[in-house]
Write an enzyme that holds these catalytic residues in place. Structure first.
Site, PDB file in Angstrom:
ATOM      1  N   ARG B 122      28.621  96.517-117.081  1.00  0.00           N
ATOM      2  CA  ARG B 122      27.549  97.102-117.895  1.00  0.00           C
ATOM      3  C   ARG B 122      26.439  96.065-117.955  1.00  0.00           C
ATOM      4  NH1 ARG B 122      28.813  98.673-123.555  1.00  0.00           N
ATOM      5  NH2 ARG B 122      26.882  99.850-123.455  1.00  0.00           N
ATOM      6  N   SER B 123      25.206  96.518-117.898  1.00  0.00           N
ATOM      7  CA  SER B 123      24.109  95.555-117.748  1.00  0.00           C
ATOM      8  C   SER B 123      24.038  94.580-118.929  1.00  0.00           C
ATOM      9  CB  SER B 123      22.783  96.278-117.574  1.00  0.00           C
ATOM     10  OG  SER B 123      22.538  97.080-118.697  1.00  0.00           O
ATOM     11  N   GLY B 126      26.369  92.032-117.955  1.00  0.00           N
ATOM     12  CA  GLY B 126      25.928  91.394-116.719  1.00  0.00           C
ATOM     13  C   GLY B 126      24.862  90.352-116.994  1.00  0.00           C
ATOM     14  N   ARG B 127      24.007  90.648-117.970  1.00  0.00           N
ATOM     15  CA  ARG B 127      22.922  89.705-118.278  1.00  0.00           C
ATOM     16  C   ARG B 127      23.424  88.423-118.932  1.00  0.00           C
ATOM     17  NH1 ARG B 127      18.112  93.986-119.516  1.00  0.00           N
ATOM     18  NH2 ARG B 127      18.892  95.385-117.922  1.00  0.00           N
ATOM     19  N   LEU B 148      39.958  94.900-112.919  1.00  0.00           N
ATOM     20  CA  LEU B 148      38.630  94.283-113.044  1.00  0.00           C
ATOM     21  C   LEU B 148      38.746  92.816-112.620  1.00  0.00           C
ATOM     22  CD1 LEU B 148      37.705  95.664-116.598  1.00  0.00           C
ATOM     23  CD2 LEU B 148      37.036  96.615-114.382  1.00  0.00           C
ATOM     24  N   GLU B 149      37.974  92.435-111.626  1.00  0.00           N
ATOM     25  CA  GLU B 149      37.990  91.021-111.213  1.00  0.00           C
ATOM     26  C   GLU B 149      36.842  90.347-111.958  1.00  0.00           C
ATOM     27  OE1 GLU B 149      37.204  93.224-108.371  1.00  0.00           O
ATOM     28  OE2 GLU B 149      39.214  93.566-107.619  1.00  0.00           O
ATOM     29  N   GLN B 168      31.147 100.003-116.128  1.00  0.00           N
ATOM     30  CA  GLN B 168      30.701 101.397-116.021  1.00  0.00           C
ATOM     31  C   GLN B 168      31.125 101.957-114.678  1.00  0.00           C
ATOM     32  OE1 GLN B 168      26.419 101.862-115.996  1.00  0.00           O
ATOM     33  NE2 GLN B 168      26.122  99.721-115.402  1.00  0.00           N
ATOM     34  N   TYR B 179      43.145 109.220-101.393  1.00  0.00           N
ATOM     35  CA  TYR B 179      43.512 107.813-101.599  1.00  0.00           C
ATOM     36  C   TYR B 179      44.910 107.570-101.038  1.00  0.00           C
ATOM     37  CZ  TYR B 179      44.645 103.378-103.764  1.00  0.00           C
ATOM     38  OH  TYR B 179      45.010 102.080-103.957  1.00  0.00           O
TER      39      TYR B 179
END
Lengths: 497, 215
Positions: B122-123, B126-127, B148-149, B168, B179
């Protein structure tokens, strides 16, 4: 001589206390699924501190006055060993050893009955139960030095300091008092990731509520009648035992055994009934698969390699099968929607199979083969309905029993498992009845797991595929329990009525 | 040729389409994100996903490298490299600068055969330097909690709490896919399977058998 022994014992005990402290601190650093092991370890650590303080005082006395209280030092040494033993109880209680998502809901069962009880699940070689009034062990020694109330206050403050505010409100100090009763439930370590047998923990939990004291009313008071029955079963008369010492000795031994079988039988059956009342059909299915694999299915007096006075497995299964039948769950299942017919048919077929198994009375031969067991089980047979009532009364009125679970929810969750979808809810948040997810709890989820397992038994022709599907189901169920518990907390706070 | 009732192939799903997919009774169209605790998690083009409570934490070790050419050593070293841990809800985990931790999504995802997805930070996180996925694509028909890495690219430690929405999921329509990966219905972070049986042949060729210089 006393000086030498004193120094040796003192240094040995202090060294042991140091090592113990280090080990406790290491254990405390682990992740636990509940606060109880942490409180247990904190208590042990504080007792280590108290021991060290007291030994330091004794040593000051020795230096200043040359007085040696060797007996007291010996006591400290013995109790220090006991601390090591108690530490071993929590060494396999970390999240890496136990099915952690299941621990909070199971702890919830305990707290329905006793708010102040702390409850610890530990991985061991097999199922077992014990409880420990931790402080009473040490109060014998420390109580002479520190008044018991002061000791409890000190431990309370220590435990409080260990926890954050949010944890503390959840911890079990309902009256701002330190309660040191810990219930330990052991389960086979190898089954950590296999959720299906975990419902057998319900039986172990039952020991916390059913002992001779709780079931005393079920023991007949007209002892002369039962004595006479035992004599008849032995083929003796009153005169025989009065005149013949050997017969008297045999009679007395059998009388003692009879009471042992009676009390053990009642307790074991009460715990089985408790498990089924808690977990519903899942417990019946788990008992069925567990007991069928024991040597004692048709034998009395042994359990695996141990000689115990447990009832035969088939007898136990027969009792809980009756409980299930009396509950009317079969009829409720039959009335479920046709979309769930595959599951319903499989579950009903399984129930019918268990009924057939218990209709066979092979276990009776083992019971009848011994005068003590035949008389004990004559009494037990007459007390089964009373046992149902006693166990039922243990449950709080507002606690829905496992056999009363809404079968439509269980079937919907089981249908999700069929498609490898996690069974933690049945409605998505975009649906109007999203809030109905609040009706779901871990017991629906575990029962759904068992329904799914039973319905898939036809896959057994491809053994590997069946095992893989069970491994996936187990994983999904354990995760679903975590998500359901967390989701319920979130919804209760955030989703308006 | 019709391929989707709601949107043309390759388009990112908007809020209404995501909701329609979540409501759908048709198995080939049904999107499952379970439990999705709030409709606020659904935005135009993306669904916010929360952090779950299980982690694989990397630690400093004495071995020099993780080398797939030495597959047995690799397995053992990989075990020593990552420790499984569990952080209860309400507790925190600290991600230090440049540290790698594997976590997973709180939500269990089931994609239908005509949806493809990407997982991204999510930004807002991320910021702060948080990257949640280095292997972002999610294939159609995938079922499970996404690993999630997580890496902290910032200069200061980041404190994370299980339950927080940190990732997200961007959903696209696509050609019908399937798959067939190694990670079947995971419910927590999964370690790398780079040395699994399926990869043995490939690994052995490139690490042992291929010769650049003529013999």
């Amino acid at each position: 001589m006393a000086d030498h022994s004193y120094k040796l014992l003192l240094t040995e005990t202090l060294l042991r206390l140091d090592l113990l402290k280090r080990k406790i601190l290491k254990e405390k650093a682990k992740d636990f699924p509940s606060l109880s092991p942490l409180i247990f370890l904190t208590t042990l650590l504080e007792i280590v501190s108290i021991f060290k303080e007291e030994l330091a005082k004794l040593h000051r006395d020795y230096i200043e006055n040359h007085t040696v209280n060797l007996d007291l030092i010996i006591s400290f040494s013995l109790y220090t060993r006991r601390l090591s033993y108690h530490l071993s109880f929590v060494e396999k209680t970390g999240s890496e050893h136990v099915p952690w998502s299941l621990i909070p809901p199971i702890e919830g069962i305990f707290r329905q009955f006793h708010k102040e009880h702390k409850f610890i699940v530990s991985a061991q070689p097999e199922f077992n139960y014990t409880y420990m009034e931790l402080l009473s062990v040490y109060e014998e020694l420390v109580g002479e030095i520190i008044a018991p109330d002061n000791l409890r206050n000190r431990l309370y403050e220590r435990a409080k300091g260990e926890l954050t505010d949010s944890q503390f409100t959840e911890a079990f100090f309902p009256k701002n008092k330190f309660y040191s009763r810990f219930g330990f439930i052991f389960f086979p370590a190898v089954e950590r990731n296999s959720v299906f047998q975990h419902v057998l923990l319900g039986h172990e939990i039952g020991y916390n509520f059913f002992s001779l004291q709780n079931l005393i009313n079920l023991i007949p008071t007209n002892l002369p009648l039962w004595r006479q029955k035992l004599l008849e079963a032995l083929g003796y008369t009153q005169d025989d035992v009065q005149r013949d010492l050997q017969k008297d000795a045999t009679y007395r031994e059998k009388l003692e055994q009879m009471l042992g079988y009676l009390v053990t039988g009642l307790i074991e059956l009460a715990c089985d009934i408790f498990a089924v009342n808690t977990f519903g059909l899942a417990a019946l299915f788990a008992f069925d698969s567990h007991l069928a694999g024991t040597e004692s299915f048709d034998k009395i007096g042994s359990y695996g390699s141990k000689v115990l006075m447990y009832p035969p497995g088939r007898y136990r299964l027969r009792v809980i099968c009756k409980l299930v039948k009396d509950s009317g769950v079969n009829e409720r299942l039959k009335n479920q929607a046709s979309s769930d017919r595959r599951l319903v048919t499989a579950v009903l077929r399984r129930l019918k199979h268990i009924e057939e198994v218990v209709a066979d009375e092979q276990d009776r031969a083992s019971i009848q083969s011994d005068p003590a067991t035949s008389v004990a089980y004559e009494i037990i047979d007459s007390k089964i309905d009373d046992l149902f009532n006693v166990v039922s009364r243990t449950f709080p009125k507002d606690y829905p029993k496992g056999l009363d679970l809404d079968q439509s929810i269980v079937l919907k969750l089981a249908n999700r498992l069929k498609d490898n979808i996690i069974p933690c809810e049945i409605y998505s948040c975009v649906e109007e009845n999203f809030r109905d997810n609040l009706d779901i709890n871990y017991r629906h989820i575990i029962n759904a797991g068992w329904y799914h397992r039973i319905a898939n038994i036809d896959l057994l022709d491809d053994m590997q595929e069946y095992i893989e599907s069970m491994k996936i189901a187990s994983r999904l169920i354990l995760k679903a329990i975590e998500l359901n518990e967390t989701g319920t907390k979130w919804m209760t706070k955030n989703v308006p009525q | 040729m019709s391929h989707s009732d709601e949107s043309p192939r390759g388009e990112v799903l908007n809020k209404a389409e995501i909701k329609a997919r979540l409501r759908s009774d048709e198995p080939s169209k049904k999107l499952i994100i379970s439990p999705l605790l709030s409709t606020d998690q659904i935005a135009d083009g993306a669904v916010d996903l929360r952090l779950a409570s299980e982690f694989l934490i990397t630690r400093r070790t004495a071995f020099s490298t993780l080398d797939i050419a030495l597959s047995q050593q690799f397995q053992r070293n990989a075990e020593r490299y990552q420790i499984h841990t569990y952080v209860p809800y309400g507790q925190k985990i600290v991600l230090h600068p440049s540290e790698l931790i594997l976590g997973s999504t709180f939500e269990y995802i089931c994609l239908p055969r005509d949806l493809f997805a990407y997982i991204l930070s999510r930004s807002c996180w991320g910021r702060l330097g948080l990257v949640v996925a280095t292997a972002a694509p999610v294939n159609p028909e995938f079922k499970g909690c996404l690993t999630l890495e997580m890496v902290n690219l910032g200069e200061v430690p980041l404190t994370l709490y299980p339950g927080l929405p940190i990732a997200q999921l961007i959903l696209h329509t696509c050609m019908q896919g399937h798959y067939d990966g190694a990670y079947k219905c995971p419910t927590g972070p999964k370690p790398s399977n780079v040395c699994s049986d399926e990869n043995t042949e490939e690994n052995e060729f490139w690490t042992k058998h291929v010769k650049y210089y003529p013999q």
